[in-house]
Design a protein around this motif. Structure first.
Motif, PDB file in Angstrom:
ATOM      1  N   VAL A 316       0.840  -1.199   0.000  1.00  0.00           N
ATOM      2  CA  VAL A 316       0.000   0.000   0.000  1.00  0.00           C
ATOM      3  C   VAL A 316       0.876   1.251   0.000  1.00  0.00           C
ATOM      4  O   VAL A 316       0.599   2.236  -0.714  1.00  0.00           O
ATOM      5  N   PHE A 317       1.951   1.227   0.788  1.00  0.00           N
ATOM      6  CA  PHE A 317       2.874   2.369   0.832  1.00  0.00           C
ATOM      7  C   PHE A 317       3.479   2.631  -0.553  1.00  0.00           C
ATOM      8  O   PHE A 317       3.508   3.768  -1.025  1.00  0.00           O
ATOM      9  N   PHE A 318       3.937   1.563  -1.215  1.00  0.00           N
ATOM     10  CA  PHE A 318       4.549   1.728  -2.539  1.00  0.00           C
ATOM     11  C   PHE A 318       3.524   2.192  -3.575  1.00  0.00           C
ATOM     12  O   PHE A 318       3.820   3.039  -4.427  1.00  0.00           O
ATOM     13  N   VAL A 319       2.316   1.621  -3.516  1.00  0.00           N
ATOM     14  CA  VAL A 319       1.275   1.979  -4.481  1.00  0.00           C
ATOM     15  C   VAL A 319       0.879   3.444  -4.306  1.00  0.00           C
ATOM     16  O   VAL A 319       0.722   4.196  -5.289  1.00  0.00           O
ATOM     17  N   TRP A 320       0.705   3.893  -3.076  1.00  0.00           N
ATOM     18  CA  TRP A 320       0.339   5.286  -2.821  1.00  0.00           C
ATOM     19  C   TRP A 320       1.469   6.230  -3.225  1.00  0.00           C
ATOM     20  O   TRP A 320       1.241   7.299  -3.791  1.00  0.00           O
ATOM     21  N   ARG A 321       2.688   5.817  -2.977  1.00  0.00           N
ATOM     22  CA  ARG A 321       3.838   6.666  -3.273  1.00  0.00           C
ATOM     23  C   ARG A 321       4.050   6.822  -4.775  1.00  0.00           C
ATOM     24  O   ARG A 321       4.618   7.823  -5.233  1.00  0.00           O
ATOM     25  N   SER A 322       3.595   5.851  -5.564  1.00  0.00           N
ATOM     26  CA  SER A 322       3.785   5.922  -7.018  1.00  0.00           C
ATOM     27  C   SER A 322       3.045   7.088  -7.651  1.00  0.00           C
ATOM     28  O   SER A 322       3.414   7.566  -8.722  1.00  0.00           O
ATOM     29  N   LYS A 323       1.960   7.523  -7.028  1.00  0.00           N
ATOM     30  CA  LYS A 323       1.161   8.670  -7.461  1.00  0.00           C
ATOM     31  C   LYS A 323       0.517   8.488  -8.831  1.00  0.00           C
ATOM     32  O   LYS A 323       0.052   9.458  -9.436  1.00  0.00           O
ATOM     33  N   GLN A 324       0.506   7.284  -9.332  1.00  0.00           N
ATOM     34  CA  GLN A 324      -0.197   7.040 -10.593  1.00  0.00           C
ATOM     35  C   GLN A 324      -1.700   7.025 -10.333  1.00  0.00           C
ATOM     36  O   GLN A 324      -2.161   6.366  -9.392  1.00  0.00           O
ATOM     37  N   PRO A 325      -2.483   7.729 -11.145  1.00  0.00           N
ATOM     38  CA  PRO A 325      -3.936   7.791 -10.900  1.00  0.00           C
ATOM     39  C   PRO A 325      -4.587   6.413 -10.846  1.00  0.00           C
ATOM     40  O   PRO A 325      -5.451   6.167 -10.003  1.00  0.00           O
ATOM     41  N   SER A 326      -4.176   5.486 -11.719  1.00  0.00           N
ATOM     42  CA  SER A 326      -4.802   4.159 -11.726  1.00  0.00           C
ATOM     43  C   SER A 326      -4.541   3.427 -10.420  1.00  0.00           C
ATOM     44  O   SER A 326      -5.416   2.727  -9.902  1.00  0.00           O
ATOM     45  N   HIS A 327      -3.321   3.602  -9.862  1.00  0.00           N
ATOM     46  CA  HIS A 327      -3.002   2.967  -8.593  1.00  0.00           C
ATOM     47  C   HIS A 327      -3.854   3.530  -7.471  1.00  0.00           C
ATOM     48  O   HIS A 327      -4.394   2.795  -6.633  1.00  0.00           O
ATOM     49  N   ARG A 328      -3.973   4.843  -7.459  1.00  0.00           N
ATOM     50  CA  ARG A 328      -4.724   5.475  -6.373  1.00  0.00           C
ATOM     51  C   ARG A 328      -6.223   5.206  -6.492  1.00  0.00           C
ATOM     52  O   ARG A 328      -6.914   5.093  -5.480  1.00  0.00           O
ATOM     53  N   HIS A 329      -6.718   5.112  -7.712  1.00  0.00           N
ATOM     54  CA  HIS A 329      -8.129   4.757  -7.887  1.00  0.00           C
ATOM     55  C   HIS A 329      -8.406   3.361  -7.351  1.00  0.00           C
ATOM     56  O   HIS A 329      -9.401   3.135  -6.655  1.00  0.00           O
ATOM     57  N   TYR A 330      -7.506   2.427  -7.670  1.00  0.00           N
ATOM     58  CA  TYR A 330      -7.664   1.062  -7.172  1.00  0.00           C
ATOM     59  C   TYR A 330      -7.598   1.050  -5.648  1.00  0.00           C
ATOM     60  O   TYR A 330      -8.390   0.363  -4.987  1.00  0.00           O
ATOM     61  N   LEU A 331      -6.664   1.784  -5.087  1.00  0.00           N
ATOM     62  CA  LEU A 331      -6.515   1.848  -3.634  1.00  0.00           C
ATOM     63  C   LEU A 331      -7.756   2.430  -2.984  1.00  0.00           C
ATOM     64  O   LEU A 331      -8.235   1.919  -1.952  1.00  0.00           O
ATOM     65  N   LEU A 332      -8.330   3.478  -3.573  1.00  0.00           N
ATOM     66  CA  LEU A 332      -9.523   4.100  -3.014  1.00  0.00           C
ATOM     67  C   LEU A 332     -10.714   3.150  -3.052  1.00  0.00           C
ATOM     68  O   LEU A 332     -11.435   2.992  -2.046  1.00  0.00           O
ATOM     69  N   VAL A 333     -10.923   2.489  -4.191  1.00  0.00           N
ATOM     70  CA  VAL A 333     -12.030   1.540  -4.305  1.00  0.00           C
ATOM     71  C   VAL A 333     -11.862   0.398  -3.309  1.00  0.00           C
ATOM     72  O   VAL A 333     -12.814  -0.016  -2.636  1.00  0.00           O
ATOM     73  N   SER A 334     -10.644  -0.113  -3.186  1.00  0.00           N
ATOM     74  CA  SER A 334     -10.381  -1.204  -2.243  1.00  0.00           C
ATOM     75  C   SER A 334     -10.669  -0.770  -0.817  1.00  0.00           C
ATOM     76  O   SER A 334     -11.244  -1.529  -0.026  1.00  0.00           O
ATOM     77  N   PHE A 335     -10.275   0.451  -0.482  1.00  0.00           N
ATOM     78  CA  PHE A 335     -10.515   0.961   0.869  1.00  0.00           C
ATOM     79  C   PHE A 335     -12.010   1.079   1.166  1.00  0.00           C
ATOM     80  O   PHE A 335     -12.472   0.687   2.248  1.00  0.00           O
ATOM     81  N   LEU A 336     -12.781   1.594   0.211  1.00  0.00           N
ATOM     82  CA  LEU A 336     -14.217   1.771   0.436  1.00  0.00           C
ATOM     83  C   LEU A 336     -14.931   0.414   0.576  1.00  0.00           C
ATOM     84  O   LEU A 336     -15.801   0.251   1.446  1.00  0.00           O
ATOM     85  N   ILE A 337     -14.556  -0.550  -0.270  1.00  0.00           N
ATOM     86  CA  ILE A 337     -15.164  -1.877  -0.155  1.00  0.00           C
ATOM     87  C   ILE A 337     -14.773  -2.526   1.162  1.00  0.00           C
ATOM     88  O   ILE A 337     -15.611  -3.139   1.844  1.00  0.00           O
TER      89      ILE A 337
END
Length: 523
Positions: A316-337
């Motif tokens: 999660v740290f690496f994905v958030w740090r990458s700052k790619q919109p697709s990564h952050r969108h996936y992270l946000l959806v995963s968090f909400l679910i």
């Protein structure tokens, strides 16, 4: 070189797939005896529906005793047995059983799970690098929760998440469109079909699935034509869902859970002093109970597979740090679910094990949170991939990655097959022992007998009538009437002499009954 790079990963995947399938065979070889009442009921109704086309199974004895004889996960409507769970798994598997025979039940869930892993890898390529998607497939294939419940193939959870993965794959990857450019709406149709079938399997997940679908429609700004194709795909499984509900329970919008007022029974054991939970009872039928949510999340989502949790946190740290919109969108959806499912199921007090202190892979929270474990796989894969990148040479990077995955595989294998009484090898031995006990009990009891049990209904149904539990005023009151129609036996704990004397001299004397010891099986 490009040809070789394609062959090697898929060759490794085939080897992994064989290991996965062999692992699922540990207990799937037992086709007529199960460790769970849900599996027993599903097996019974799959066979019934494949032979008769109906889930209403007539039983003459229940017509005479007001429907009191049934195991857990089965209910009665007068003289008919009815399933408690949703009908999607039983309907699909009855279809295959009709054409191939009941032996196909040994393989359906593992094979569907394997296809879902392939679809998951292709799906993740839309948001993550291809190596991360490939590693995610390995992680999912051998994730303890996924592997364990794929092995217990008559539980609906792996089938449910597989249908969702197929739906998402057709939405985002659109493989039909890539082959036949003029057939782009077929993917949308199939996405609707599989999404609807997922709800057919577990309709209780509709609360979070529909918002995800609506968000996708809005985000993609779809025109009316693809939306209609999607809805048409949804219509086919949902029409079966409504038709079978009406045929089975008398109303298209009634399920087995509603038929027995399951929600009211489950929530009655929870504190109702939370005003918010009371006001939102229709949305949160198990209430909102923060202490229970924290406890269950820590035990089952965080702590049970701690090595996976640590890797997921790093990922999660690496994905958030990458700052790619697709990564952050996936992270946000995963968090909400994750937030929704933790509130929904975390507030529910479940006692699968006779010892409520036992934290095991077989407890229901693990299978209910299976979508969260699946969503975590690209985070785990990202951690593995990023850590391996610290190697200085190509060989060292591959060595580090292979070592991490080998350790993960070893820990996963240990909890799935070896750790505790619910591990698959232990379950397999339990089923073997249970078969021997069942055979002996059948030798001692006539075929028309009613067996009063505590938790052993899954051993004897449908070969004997069962009723549970013994320690119930309803059971005590029904026993004289049952004896008018069938012999009556009890299988459960071995009573010491003083307990037998109490039953004969106190509890049964007014009923005109006596209980006599026959045999102990040492369990």
């Amino acid at each position: 070189m490009a040809f070789k790079s394609r062959i090697v990963p898929w060759g490794m995947f085939i080897v992994c797939a064989i290991v996965f399938l062999l692992g699922t065979r540990v207990i799937s070889q037992h086709i007529d005896i199960f460790i769970s009442p849900d599996e027993t009921a599903n097996r019974f109704f799959i066979q019934a529906f494949s032979q008769t086309g109906s889930y209403r199974v007539h039983d003459a004895l229940n017509g005479q005793i007001n429907g009191l004889s049934h195991p857990r996960s089965v209910i009665t409507d007068g003289s008919y047995f009815l399933p408690v769970g949703f009908l999607g798994l039983s309907t699909l598997y009855a279809f295959f059983s009709f054409f191939f025979g009941l032996w196909i039940l040994l393989f359906l869930t593992p094979l569907i799970a394997l296809l879902a892993v392939c679809a998951w890898m292709k799906l993740l390529e839309q948001w993550f690098p291809k190596p991360v998607a490939m590693i995610s497939g390995f992680i999912l294939l051998f994730h303890p929760a996924f592997w364990y419940y794929a092995s217990r193939g008559l539980m609906p959870n792996v089938l449910f998440v597989s249908m969702l993965i197929f739906a998402a794959c057709f939405l985002y990857v659109q493989p039909i469109k890539k082959i036949f450019v003029s057939r782009q709406n077929i993917d949308i149709f199939l996405a609707g079909f599989f999404m609807s079938f997922a709800l057919f399997v577990r309709f209780s997940e509709v609360y979070w699935i529909l918002p995800c679908v609506l968000a996708w429609f809005i985000f993609k700004r779809l025109q009316i034509k693809p939306i209609l194709f999607f809805l048409f795909g949804c219509f086919i499984p949902m029409s079966f869902f409504l038709f079978l509900n009406a045929q089975t329970y008398g109303d298209p919008f009634t399920t087995g859970y509603q038929f027995i007022s399951s929600f009211q029974q489950n929530t009655s054991s929870l504190s109702q002093d939370d005003a918010v939970a009371n006001n939102l009872q229709w949305l949160f039928p198990f209430g909102i109970h923060l202490p229970e949510m924290i406890k269950h999340t820590f035990y089952y989502f965080v702590g049970l597979f701690s090595w996976m949790t640590v890797l997921a946190g790093i990922g999660v740290f690496f994905v958030w740090r990458s700052k790619q919109p697709s990564h952050r969108h996936y992270l946000l959806v995963s968090f909400l679910i994750a937030l929704w499912l933790i509130v929904w199921y975390g507030s529910w007090i479940l006692h699968d094990n006779p010892d409520p202190k036992q934290i095991t892979i077989a407890n229901s929270y693990v299978r209910y949170w299976l979508p969260l474990f699946i969503l975590s796989t690209p985070f785990i894969a990202s951690a593995c991939y990023k850590i391996s990148a610290f190697g200085r040479t190509r060989f060292s990077k591959r060595f580090i990655l292979g070592a991490i995955l080998l350790v993960v595989f070893g820990l996963n294998t240990q909890i799935v097959f070896f750790r505790g009484e619910d591990a698959l090898l232990s379950v397999s031995q339990t089923l073997k022992d249970s078969k021997q006990i069942r055979a002996r009990v059948f030798d001692l009891t006539p075929s028309d007998a009613v067996l009063i049990v505590d938790r052993a209904d899954k051993l004897f149904f449908p070969y004997r009538h069962v009723m549970y539990p013994l320690r119930s005023e309803t059971t005590y009151a029904a026993m004289p009437r049952i004896l008018d129609y069938a012999p009556l036996f009890y299988y459960g704990v071995t009573f010491p002499k003083q307990d037998l004397d109490y039953l004969n001299q106190k509890k049964f004397v007014d009923l005109g009954l006596t209980i006599t010891f026959i045999q102990s099986f040492g369990v």
